[in-house]
Design an enzyme around this catalytic site. Structure first.
Site, mmCIF file in Angstrom:
data_model
loop_
_atom_site.group_PDB
_atom_site.id
_atom_site.type_symbol
_atom_site.label_atom_id
_atom_site.label_comp_id
_atom_site.label_asym_id
_atom_site.label_seq_id
_atom_site.Cartn_x
_atom_site.Cartn_y
_atom_site.Cartn_z
ATOM 1 N N ASN A 89 0.825 -1.198 0.000
ATOM 2 C CA ASN A 89 0.000 0.000 0.000
ATOM 3 C C ASN A 89 0.868 1.260 0.000
ATOM 4 O O ASN A 89 0.984 1.942 -1.018
ATOM 5 C CB ASN A 89 -0.930 -0.022 1.215
ATOM 6 C CG ASN A 89 -2.051 0.993 1.113
ATOM 7 O OD1 ASN A 89 -1.935 1.950 0.356
ATOM 8 N ND2 ASN A 89 -3.114 0.796 1.861
ATOM 9 N N ASP A 90 1.502 1.544 1.128
ATOM 10 C CA ASP A 90 2.248 2.795 1.227
ATOM 11 C C ASP A 90 3.391 2.888 0.205
ATOM 12 O O ASP A 90 3.705 3.967 -0.276
ATOM 13 C CB ASP A 90 2.808 2.949 2.641
ATOM 14 C CG ASP A 90 1.685 3.103 3.667
ATOM 15 O OD1 ASP A 90 0.629 3.653 3.291
ATOM 16 O OD2 ASP A 90 1.859 2.669 4.821
ATOM 17 N N VAL A 91 3.990 1.748 -0.128
ATOM 18 C CA VAL A 91 5.144 1.795 -1.038
ATOM 19 C C VAL A 91 4.748 2.059 -2.487
ATOM 20 O O VAL A 91 5.611 2.211 -3.344
ATOM 21 C CB VAL A 91 5.998 0.505 -0.954
ATOM 22 C CG1 VAL A 91 6.559 0.322 0.439
ATOM 23 C CG2 VAL A 91 5.206 -0.713 -1.386
ATOM 24 N N ALA B 253 0.571 3.531 7.361
ATOM 25 C CA ALA B 253 0.766 4.947 7.664
ATOM 26 C C ALA B 253 -0.567 5.649 7.912
ATOM 27 O O ALA B 253 -0.596 6.799 8.333
ATOM 28 C CB ALA B 253 1.513 5.626 6.525
#
Lengths: 463, 90
Positions: free
Chosen positions: A390-392, A431
């Site tokens: 997700n965040d990456v 995050a």
């Protein structure tokens, strides 16, 4: 007497040879072609150092045999039984035991009489670092194996955090105790209090740090266990402990820095601030609608794709989907599609986590690419498949200046022609930042368990 | 005191050496490297074997240190080896 000196000379010569083997071993561990031999060499170095130490023993041999045999059996058993998806917590656990060993060594040294002031300070420092490594690693183990759910914000966590801060002045007092005990009222059994406090401090140190930051924490704890061993070496005047410990300390430190860089955050920010206080200013505007897709449709698109990039994340580890991902990759290749895997350095829960999982599933490592390799040619990729990451892959990192993750290097899948996102639900990543990728024109969401979804695609290919 | 200066020198040089050795490791090997380094930190076993034996308490501490360092050493090397044996180029 003559004989005793000879043994010491032999020991020190072997320690030097061991140190060289450790250095070469760790160097060889850093290259694919030599890594296995590097590990053997390092094990040989360990064996030689231990064997030659046994030439002069004060402890009863029965105690030693009992410790080595039980410890060896337990360690081997865990190492052989552990599933590859559980490697992060295993490394954390072993690391903690190393820290505990140095903690006990320093404790034993404290009980000896006639320590100089310098030795006293070294003892306290070793206890502090070893103790924090031990209890911190146990907490990391609990968090990684998802047995421990407590995190930032709970009252219990806050109590432990206060003990962590309290432990710092306690360390200074413990170091200075021999010189100031004449001047100020003595704290009774301060040493035992200090022992307990360091262990509690380690809990407070790691407890507030979130799961997604674990790659950094594990690297740091690894580094600390090395530093503790090096300090124990200073204490015992043993050069192989110093060299080996320092090597571990340095390598852990480098990994820590690499991980922090991959998140575009400082180590201080990761350890003591966390995401929550970075920014609340995430845009909450209506981002549009997500476009769900079925496995059937995904198959039809994949069948006609000429290049596919797979981006795995922690979700792939949770779903244990690595084997079926490899199977899909092979079927795509048989179909004439070029398949690559884009691996973000902080994907997963420890440095290189995704690499290990894909290796376990027999994916050739030359198919794995880093963000810098895949980003420039992203627009030529037909389909990017995001599996539990997700965040990456969050484009906010490059597009939205107010975002807490702004500036973090990402894999820019939003530039690919089509993006499939495999996800269990619409919840945000670690995050807590909404991911605009899900709402992009070229994104299709494939909801459900990653293993099942990919299994369906694989079944379609086989028909 | 001179011995500490000498050993401090060894410590600093080893740290620099370690930093140089690891700086350019490909991310594929981050996990085996970390796990391999973790096994090396089991060198505390050598320290544990050097402890003196005077009374029950000291024996107990030595036993604990040897036990836990051994878990670290055996487990660390085996798990690293298991992991590395999976890294194959087809």
């Amino acid at each position: 007497m003559e004989n005793f000196i000879n043994i010491q000379v032999i020991q020190n010569v072997v320690y030097i040879i061991s140190s060289v083997m450790f250095i070469l071993g760790i160097k060889m561990l850093g290259k694919e072609a030599t890594a296995v031999r590097g590990n053997y060499l390092s094990a040989l170095a360990m064996f030689s150092a231990v064997a030659v130490t046994c030439l002069s023993l004060e402890i009863d041999i029965k105690i030693i045999l009992a410790g080595v045999i039980i410890g060896g059996l337990v360690g081997s058993l865990i190492a052989i039984k552990v599933k590859m998806t559980a490697i992060p917590e295993m490394v954390a656990l072993f690391n903690g035991f190393g820290g505990l060993a140095t903690f006990l060594i320093a404790w034993s040294q404290f009980n000896e009489t006639g320590n100089s002031m310098f030795q006293h300070a070294l003892i306290m420092l070793t206890i502090y670092i070893g103790g924090i490594t031990f209890s911190g690693s146990l907490i990391a183990y609990g968090k990684l194996s998802e047995k421990l759910k407590l995190g930032k914000g709970s009252i219990i966590t806050n109590i432990f955090i206060s003990f962590f801060y309290l432990s710092m002045p306690a360390l200074i007092y413990a170091i200075a105790e021999p010189s100031i005990s004449q001047l100020i009222p003595q704290v009774p059994s301060y040493f035992l209090i200090f022992l307990g406090l360091t262990l509690i401090a380690g809990i407070g140190f790691v407890m507030p740090i979130g799961g997604g930051d674990m790659p950094v924490v594990i690297s740091l704890l690894n580094s600390l266990s090395g530093i503790a061993a090096a300090f124990a070496g200073l204490l015992l005047l043993n050069n192989v402990l110093i060299v080996a410990g320092s090597l571990v300390g340095a390598s852990g430190l480098i990994l820590t820095v690499i991980m922090a860089k991959a998140m575009n955050r400082t180590i201080i920010n990761i350890l003591f601030v966390g995401y929550a206080s970075s920014s609340q200013a995430t845009s909450s505007e209506d981002q549009g609608e997500v476009k769900p897709i079925t496995a059937d449709d995904a198959y039809l698109i994949l069948e006609n794709a000429s290049s596919v990039l797979v981006i795995p994340g922690y979700g792939m580890a949770v779903a244990q989907a690595q084997h079926v991902v490899r199977e899909m990759g092979e079927l795509l290749e048989d179909n004439g599609t070029e398949v690559k895997y884009g691996i973000h350095p902080v994907a997963g829960r420890m440095p290189g986590h995704m690499n290990v999982l894909l290796a376990e599933a027999n994916v050739s490592y030359d198919l794995l690419a880093e963000p810098d390799d895949v980003n420039p040619s992203m627009d030529s990729i037909d389909v990017a498949i995001v599996i539990g990451a997700n965040d990456v892959v969050n484009p906010s990192a490059t597009e939205e200046e107010g975002s807490p993750i702004y500036g973090m290097p990402i894999i820019e899948v939003h530039n690919a022609k089509t993006v499939f996102v495999l996800k269990r639900s619409m919840s945000s990543g670690f995050a807590g930042v909404q991911n605009p990728l899900f709402f992009k024109e070229n994104t299709r969401m494939l909801f459900g368990d990653a293993k099942e979804s990919i299994g369906q695609i694989v079944a379609e290919f086989k028909d | 005191m001179e011995i500490y200066i000498l050993l401090g020198f060894v410590l600093l040089l080893s740290i620099f050496l370690g930093l140089e050795l690891i700086a350019k490791v490909p991310s594929t090997l981050h996990t085996p490297l970390m796990s391999g380094a973790n096994a090396i930190s089991g060198i505390a076993l050598v320290g544990a074997l050097m402890l003196s034996s005077a009374g029950q308490m000291q024996d107990l501490l030595a036993f604990g240190a040897i036990l836990f360092a051994s878990i670290n050493v055996f487990g660390g090397y085996l798990v690293t080896n298991r992991m590395l044996s999976m890294f194959k180029k087809k």
